[in-house]
Write a protein that holds these residues in place. Sequence first.
Motif, short mmCIF file in Angstrom:
data_model
loop_
_atom_site.label_atom_id
_atom_site.label_comp_id
_atom_site.label_asym_id
_atom_site.label_seq_id
_atom_site.Cartn_x
_atom_site.Cartn_y
_atom_site.Cartn_z
N ARG A 44 0.80 -1.36 0.18
CA ARG A 44 -0.13 -0.06 -0.12
C ARG A 44 0.47 0.91 0.13
NH1 ARG A 44 -3.85 -2.78 3.25
NH2 ARG A 44 -2.22 -1.60 5.50
N LYS A 45 1.96 1.26 1.25
CA LYS A 45 2.66 2.67 0.56
C LYS A 45 3.65 2.67 -0.97
CE LYS A 45 5.13 5.71 2.81
NZ LYS A 45 4.82 6.86 2.98
N HIS A 46 3.88 1.82 -1.13
CA HIS A 46 4.36 2.05 -2.70
C HIS A 46 3.89 2.37 -3.51
CE1 HIS A 46 6.31 0.62 -6.69
NE2 HIS A 46 4.84 0.35 -6.62
N GLU A 47 1.91 1.74 -3.48
CA GLU A 47 0.54 3.06 -4.24
C GLU A 47 0.65 3.94 -3.87
OE1 GLU A 47 -1.49 -1.30 -4.97
OE2 GLU A 47 -2.40 0.10 -2.99
N LEU A 48 0.99 4.56 -2.51
CA LEU A 48 0.45 5.47 -1.82
C LEU A 48 2.20 6.55 -2.97
CD1 LEU A 48 -1.24 7.43 -0.63
CD2 LEU A 48 0.40 6.94 1.33
N THR A 49 3.17 6.23 -2.74
CA THR A 49 4.42 6.50 -3.47
C THR A 49 4.07 6.85 -4.70
OG1 THR A 49 5.70 5.50 -1.59
CG2 THR A 49 6.84 6.61 -2.84
N GLN A 50 3.74 5.92 -5.41
CA GLN A 50 3.63 5.94 -6.86
C GLN A 50 2.48 6.58 -7.32
OE1 GLN A 50 5.00 4.43 -9.15
NE2 GLN A 50 3.90 4.70 -10.83
N CYS A 51 1.57 6.57 -6.79
CA CYS A 51 0.07 7.62 -7.50
C CYS A 51 0.50 8.96 -6.61
CB CYS A 51 -1.24 7.19 -6.07
SG CYS A 51 -2.06 8.26 -6.67
N GLU A 52 1.38 9.26 -6.17
CA GLU A 52 1.54 11.26 -5.88
C GLU A 52 3.26 11.08 -6.55
OE1 GLU A 52 3.27 10.50 -1.56
OE2 GLU A 52 1.87 10.93 -1.24
N LEU A 53 3.59 10.26 -7.10
CA LEU A 53 4.80 10.66 -8.33
C LEU A 53 3.70 10.67 -9.56
CD1 LEU A 53 7.07 10.72 -9.54
CD2 LEU A 53 7.74 7.99 -9.58
N LYS A 108 11.53 14.92 -9.21
CA LYS A 108 12.55 14.49 -9.05
C LYS A 108 12.73 13.61 -7.46
CE LYS A 108 17.46 15.46 -8.57
NZ LYS A 108 18.37 16.85 -8.82
N GLU A 109 11.91 14.28 -6.59
CA GLU A 109 11.84 13.72 -5.20
C GLU A 109 10.48 12.44 -5.73
OE1 GLU A 109 10.60 17.05 -2.66
OE2 GLU A 109 12.91 17.69 -3.24
N LYS A 110 10.47 12.44 -5.67
CA LYS A 110 8.87 11.40 -5.84
C LYS A 110 9.78 10.27 -6.47
CE LYS A 110 5.86 13.87 -3.21
NZ LYS A 110 5.20 12.95 -2.14
N THR A 111 9.68 10.31 -7.14
CA THR A 111 11.00 9.58 -8.33
C THR A 111 12.56 8.79 -7.99
OG1 THR A 111 10.80 10.83 -10.25
CG2 THR A 111 12.24 8.71 -10.19
N ALA A 112 12.68 9.59 -7.18
CA ALA A 112 13.66 8.94 -6.00
C ALA A 112 13.05 7.79 -4.95
CB ALA A 112 14.86 10.13 -5.31
N GLU A 113 12.13 9.06 -4.21
CA GLU A 113 11.91 8.20 -3.05
C GLU A 113 10.86 7.15 -3.43
OE1 GLU A 113 7.70 9.27 -0.02
OE2 GLU A 113 8.53 10.32 -1.67
N CYS A 114 10.21 6.65 -4.83
CA CYS A 114 9.25 5.54 -5.33
C CYS A 114 10.77 4.84 -5.48
CB CYS A 114 8.70 5.31 -6.15
SG CYS A 114 7.62 4.36 -6.90
N GLU A 115 11.80 5.17 -5.90
CA GLU A 115 12.78 3.87 -6.18
C GLU A 115 13.24 3.23 -5.47
OE1 GLU A 115 15.68 6.46 -8.75
OE2 GLU A 115 14.18 6.03 -11.01
#
Length: 446
Positions: free
Chosen positions: A315-324, A386-393
Amino acid sequence: MRPGSAAASGEMKMMAEDVKEEFVSDDDSEQTAADGSLSNPEVEEGSTLLRRMEICVGEAEKRSGKNAVSMQETFTVYLIETRPMDAVAEGRNPAPDSLWRRYSEFELLRNYLIVTYPYIVVPPLPEKRAEFVWHKLSADNMDPDFVERRRVGLENFLLRVASHPVLSNDKILHHFLTEEHGWKEVVYETGFQAKADSRLRALSATYRVRNPDRRFIEMKHYSDELQSHTSQLLRARARVADRLYGVYKVHGNYGRVFSEWSAIEKEMGDGLQSAGHHMDAYAASIDDILEEEEHYADQLKEYLFYAEALRAVCRKHELTQCELEMASQDLISKKQQREELATGIVRTFSFKGMTNKIFGQEAPEQREARLKLLEELIAEGEETVKEKTAECEEHVQKARVDMQRFREQKDRDLREALINHAVMQISMCKKGIQVWSNAKECFLKM
């Protein structure tokens, strides 16, 4: 694994070792402490808290007091004892440091760990209320047997966390284990509650993600299957336990029949009475057997609850991916607005475009000011993406490592638990055969 029943015989332990040698290689076997507690063989020496500190939940105690709304309540507290490993290694035996914690404090610690380390499959706590139990076992939270099983589960939780390569080095965990007072204030000062994601927000993200990661989709399916199969196994085990309880108690009826029969039979009296004693002893043994089985059930329940911990990481990954994705879409929209404003060509319908056609183009100064503002917003948007991409990766990379660690741990633990359970069943069947063999000898002597 969690410690089994103290009633396990030496014969069962020898059989367990023989079976484990056959099914489990030395490379795959779990390193187990003297009390049956887990240690992580994949972690380097001295890199986890469990390598530096001896941890146990020694006992439970029932207390009474007033809760937050000044109402009288009865609750259970658990004694946590810790001792530095270097003192033990040096041959010294200092008295352990000890403090008392309530179950709700364990919950607070786990909630903090979940929020602070969203990419980690955080070990679950033992069940709050007894589930999947055979009907003769009490489901009362204050029942001594349930409290004892929860004590074992809480100790297992601490050992799991203290052996984790990341969680074990958290300062809050150390405060929880060593500071009698003030640790809650330290937790709240971290502001972890403000970082917690609401279930509604996470659910919304699940449906809004356009390009979900296939690996996390597979992990969600894996967690669903783990929960489904484990719950089915626990339900089947509870039904079998009920039937087994009935079969054993029937032997108690045989014992009473043989004892009463012996009173009216002179020649067969001694043989009947001896057979009745064997039957009574066999019937009485079922309580210890099913109590021991509860420890194996608790090991399965731990992985039933682990399934939810797996889903929390997904779920945390989905949330981060959605924000990205939202940040990327917003950036694309602003760049399009900049292009339209710079060229004067409106590619999509907009209210601003309609007003320009009706009332005319805006003044050059206004246009320049809007362009400048858009440039600033685009720069901010690019930085956000850029920040969201790094956070997601980062989340993907760390989560994959921890999920792999979890899978290997699960395979080892469940293999060991199921092998031990099979060994216990073999021993139980051998005892049943022996009882009837003894009864047969009694009948033959009549």
